[in-house]
Scaffold this active site. Structure first.
Site: not given
Length: 272
Positions: A178, A212, A214-217
């Site tokens: 990412k 932003t 929580g983007t990875g989850c």
């Protein structure tokens, strides 16, 4: 009269975010938005808000194992997603559980929070490398987690390619590097999906939005949801990237710090 057929089922194995922007809460919101039935195995409880993580308490390994077996043995799963696994013992137990489950697994090797708070013990890193990543269908590290796992500091797209191959050496079938933290020189948010043979560069506009959390989850849960719906990995990751890009664009202020992405952005909101 019988009820309707159950939608595909996705199990998240992750920590709780009391602020609702990341962790189990983000995972279940994502799954609902994408049309699958979300289920959860809680690994830790955090005291967390828009400013950071004020405390974290890991659940006992036996509690995590019992939750997993309870869901999988009775209900079954079409995909599993992992998030916060803070200790080597917990990582090892979850890796064993996934290895015995006939479903794709998306591993988000959570190392630090959006605010820089450590969420993975240093002693657990080697267990992530040797036990958890080998059972992953897709691994989704961000650039900080890549550095933790491989010691590669990514500063360019070429570095992303090197990092991807370094992560693949640990055994996942696919990896998504990412690039959201990459210097924003092009105005694009760039991710690299590869299995070591195929390469898919996923590009989206970089939105000028600091909310932003929580983007990875959210990305990992979206990938797991699309896999559960029967999509192949490249299609699942592409669709997940599109969903997350929209959620970031719709992110909103909450509290005094970093707000969350909007998991329900496709549902529509009443005009203000």
């Amino acid at each position: 009269m019988s009820g309707r057929t159950a939608p595909p089922r996705v199990l998240t194995v992750a920590g709780s975010d009391s602020g609702g922007g990341a962790g189990i809460q983000a995972d279940l919101k994502t799954m609902l938005a994408l049309g699958v039935h979300g289920m959860s195995v809680l690994t830790a409880v955090t005291a967390q808000n828009s400013l950071g993580v004020q405390g974290a308490w890991e659940l006992p390994v036996e509690a995590v194992r019992a939750q997993y077996r309870s869901v999988v043995d009775d209900i079954g799963v079409q995909a599993v997603k992992t998030g916060m696994l803070s200790s080597a013992e917990l990582v090892e137990a979850v890796a064993d559980l996934i290895a015995g489950t006939d479903a794709p697994a998306v591993v988000d090797p959570v190392g630090v929070s959006k605010h820089g708070d450590p969420l993975l013990a240093v002693s657990a890193l080697e267990t992530v490398r040797t036990r958890l990543l080998p059972v992953a269908t897709v691994a989704t590290p961000n650039l900080d987690e890549v550095a933790q796992l491989t010691d590669i500091r990514v500063e360019s797209e070429q570095d992303m390619r090197r990092a991807a191959h370094a992560v693949l050496d640990f055994g996942p079938r696919w990896v998504v590097i990412k690039g959201g933290h990459l210097a924003a020189s092009t105005g694009e948010a760039v991710d690299l999906l590869t299995d070591g043979t195929q390469e898919h560069w996923l590009r989206a506009p970089r939105h000028d939005n600091r909310h932003t959390h929580g983007t990875g989850c959210t990305l990992a849960s979206a990938i797991a949801s699309h896999l559960a719906l029967g999509r192949p990995v490249p299609e699942a990751v592409t669709a997940a990237k599109e969903y997350v890009t929209g959620a970031i664009a719709a992110g909103f202020a909450l509290g005094a710090g970093i707000g969350p992405v909007d998991h329900g952005w496709r549902i529509g909101r009443e005009p203000e």
